[in-house]
Write a protein that holds these residues in place. Structure first.
Motif, short mmCIF file in Angstrom:
data_model
loop_
_atom_site.label_atom_id
_atom_site.label_comp_id
_atom_site.label_asym_id
_atom_site.label_seq_id
_atom_site.Cartn_x
_atom_site.Cartn_y
_atom_site.Cartn_z
N TYR A 120 0.90 -1.16 -0.03
CA TYR A 120 0.10 -0.17 0.11
C TYR A 120 0.83 1.32 -0.01
CZ TYR A 120 -4.24 -2.64 1.10
OH TYR A 120 -5.43 -3.42 1.13
N GLY A 121 1.95 1.07 0.66
CA GLY A 121 2.96 2.25 0.47
C GLY A 121 3.18 2.78 -0.64
N ALA A 122 3.72 1.91 -1.73
CA ALA A 122 4.25 2.39 -2.98
C ALA A 122 3.33 3.21 -3.57
CB ALA A 122 4.45 0.96 -3.71
N PRO A 123 2.02 2.79 -3.73
CA PRO A 123 1.31 3.79 -4.49
C PRO A 123 0.90 5.02 -3.85
CG PRO A 123 -0.25 1.88 -3.67
CD PRO A 123 1.32 1.81 -3.67
N VAL A 124 0.94 5.13 -2.47
CA VAL A 124 0.70 6.48 -1.78
C VAL A 124 2.00 7.41 -1.96
CG1 VAL A 124 0.87 7.22 0.53
CG2 VAL A 124 -0.81 5.65 0.06
N ARG A 125 3.23 6.64 -1.95
CA ARG A 125 4.41 7.54 -2.31
C ARG A 125 4.44 7.98 -3.47
NH1 ARG A 125 7.74 3.46 -1.88
NH2 ARG A 125 7.78 3.08 -4.18
N ASP A 126 4.10 7.05 -4.53
CA ASP A 126 4.18 7.64 -6.12
C ASP A 126 3.07 8.56 -6.34
OD1 ASP A 126 5.99 5.84 -6.28
OD2 ASP A 126 4.73 4.11 -7.42
#
Length: 385
Positions: A105-111
């Protein structure tokens, strides 16, 4: 022309007016008096019309709308920076979900925050559907598959839905966003003969144990390699474990031991010093993913056994290679074997730990013989009935 309406269960009136881009926009007036709400709606529409034209940004529109509201009501609108809300939501996920899920979940939030640039520090109320659409389009443009982009959009939708529930925003900007269709490429189950080949090739190693747990208990690679003796009850012939993938749901599975698995566990049980020990102690110390992780190691196990990964090129996945066979194929073999043996769907769901019928259906892999038997039950045999 601007108008007002009330949402079911809400005491506040919503204003509906056209923004500078000519699109309809809805905002809460925070007014319970319809006359006051209507006046505010017209003020907002007038302010939006005065800004119509090229070069008007979402931030400018939001600033004007907030300014009108504050001058009219004499109150300030509390702002919640998008970055702060998204990061707070992610911290909540880390506290409730498995570590791997939090990373996913962290990847799309960061991107997404990176895509927004300076706008990531703007009030979350000002984030528009077009900005989200721009991010989704950019994800697809750099070659990410429809499945990945769809999952990323699902994460963003969850964050904004949380903001709606908390009353931070009135509506989810993903409502009108077009998301590529998710494409699920299915694994192929190992045949009984292939399972035998794998077991013969790995006899006497921890991989033999892990393969048996996958083939006869339907365990994923991470669960199989991290199984502990305390979860195995040889007296009652059952094993119990909490799947890592659904660990946050605190749902423990109890799987009766298949005779072949039971015999193997009884044979190696003497090696365990205590219940907290891992059944596969060496494999348990290693990561599942990565270039030297367990998944890649299993690819070597298959190659050594003379079995192919059955790599296919899927155009729907952006022309990427996809391995039809992996450790997860053992889980498919377990569940499809149950289906082909006529085990009831609810029992298969229970043994597989599935609560979603759509997901469970991808594991059925009904054989031609099973389908033939189903067709043969129809009346009209011999062409005379």
């Amino acid at each position: 022309m601007a108008s007002i309406y009330q949402r079911p269960g809400s005491r506040y009136w919503m204003a509906r007016f056209k923004n500078p881009s000519g699109e309809w926009e809805a905002r809460s007036t925070k007014e319970t008096n319809p006359a006051a709400a209507r006046k505010l709606a017209f003020l907002w529409e007038g302010a939006a019309e005065s800004m119509a034209g090229e070069g008007t940004t979402a931030a400018q529109v939001d600033k004007v709308v907030r300014g009108v509201w504050e001058r009219y009501t004499g109150k300030r609108i509390e702002q919640t920076p998008t970055r702060i809300f998204f990061n707070a939501w992610l911290e909540g996920v880390k506290a409730k979900k498995a570590a791997k899920t939090a990373v996913r979940y962290g990847a799309p939030v960061r991107d997404f925050l990176e895509h927004l640039g300076p706008r990531a520090d703007a009030d979350i109320k000002s984030i528009t559907g077009s900005e989200v659409q721009s991010f989704i389009d950019a994800e697809a443009k750099i070659g990410k598959s429809g499945t990945t982009v769809s999952l990323n959009a699902k994460v963003l939708r969850a964050v904004f839905n949380s903001a709606v529930r908390k009353g931070v925003i009135e509506r989810n900007p993903l409502g009108l966003v077009e998301v590529p269709e998710a494409v699920h490429e299915e694994r192929s189950p190992f045949t009984t003969g292939e399972v035998d080949i794998l077991l013969t090739s790995t006899k006497g190693t921890e991989w033999e144990t892990a393969i048996l747990l996958g083939a006869y208990a339907g365990m994923r690679i991470g669960d199989a390699t991290h199984m502990k003796w305390e979860g195995i009850d040889l007296a009652k012939q059952v094993l119990r474990f909490r799947p890592e993938k659904t660990k946050a749901k605190k749902r423990e599975l109890e799987i009766p031991l298949h005779p072949r698995l039971a015999a193997h566990l009884e044979a190696i049980a003497g090696k365990a010093n205590d219940g907290a020990a891992y059944v596969c102690p060496t494999l348990a110390t290693q990561e599942v993913s990565g270039r030297v992780g367990l998944s890649e190691q299993f690819n070597v196990v298959m190659k050594t056994a003379g079995l192919s990964k059955e790599i296919v090129v899927n155009e729907k996945l952006g022309g990427r290679n996809f391995s039809k066979k992996s450790f997860h194929s053992l889980r498919h073999a377990f569940l499809s074997g149950l289906a082909n043996s006529g085990v009831a769907e609810d029992v298969r769901h229970k043994l597989g730990g599935h609560t979603n019928s759509k997901v469970a259906a991808r594991y059925a892999h009904l054989s031609t013989e099973t389908l033939r038997k189903a067709v043969d039950t129809l009346p009209g045999k011999g062409g005379s009935e």
